[in-house]
Design an enzyme around this catalytic site. Structure first.
Site: not given
Length: 183
Positions: A107, A110
């Site tokens: 991600c 993230c």
């Protein structure tokens, strides 16, 4: 809570100095370690599994340790958790706020939030910071916590989810943490 206490004889280089150290690996706040009185330490020695021996200069050396069974967290850093360690650490936090970063390795947002989350953990020492990789191994826990998108930040108090921030919204996360801390 783990307690490692070591009383050692004065060092050879500095004969007037007595070295003493205490470690608290699960300290959940920087003010949680209170000074121990001589009577507290001596009255609890036998229950801690005291080991005595003679050190240099004929001084008595006392080494005791009360070890924790299970996971520990450190103040000022983010602790990686999994499906087995998550709930024990949340319960160990008691009434302290717990912020959990739910992320995945692939991600992009993230990865952007990770260093900011680490900086928050270094700044807010009265909050426990955890991170959970929502991979296949931790999928049952992610499902239990209702994770639909990553990153998702859950804020817990008394083992209950009280706030949630989805997406890479750092300002919203800080506001949510401050709201929970002040309540």
């Amino acid at each position: 809570m783990a307690l490692n206490l070591s009383l050692c004889p004065p060092s050879i280089r500095s004969p007037q100095t007595l070295m003493c150290s205490a470690k608290h690996p699960i300290a959940l706040s920087s003010s949680s370690s209170a000074p121990y009185s001589k009577s507290t330490v001596s009255s609890s020695r036998r229950s801690l599994g005291e080991k005595r021996s003679r050190g240099a200069y004929g001084a008595t050396v006392v080494r005791s340790s009360l070890d924790t069974v299970g996971p520990t967290v450190k103040v000022g850093q983010v602790t990686e958790v999994n499906k087995d360690t998550f709930w024990p650490l949340v319960k160990a936090a008691g009434d302290k706020a717990v912020v959990v970063d739910m992320y995945t390795q692939w991600c992009g947002p993230c990865k952007v939030m990770a260093p900011k989350f680490q900086q928050l953990s270094e700044k807010l020492l009265d909050v426990v910071f955890l991170k959970l990789d929502c991979n296949q191994e931790n999928k049952p826990l992610a499902k239990e916590l209702g994770i639909k998108v990553v990153p998702t930040f859950k804020i817990l108090k008394d083992s209950k989810i009280v706030k949630e921030v989805t997406g890479a919204k750092f300002d919203d996360l800080v506001l949510a943490i401050e709201t929970v801390r002040s309540s």
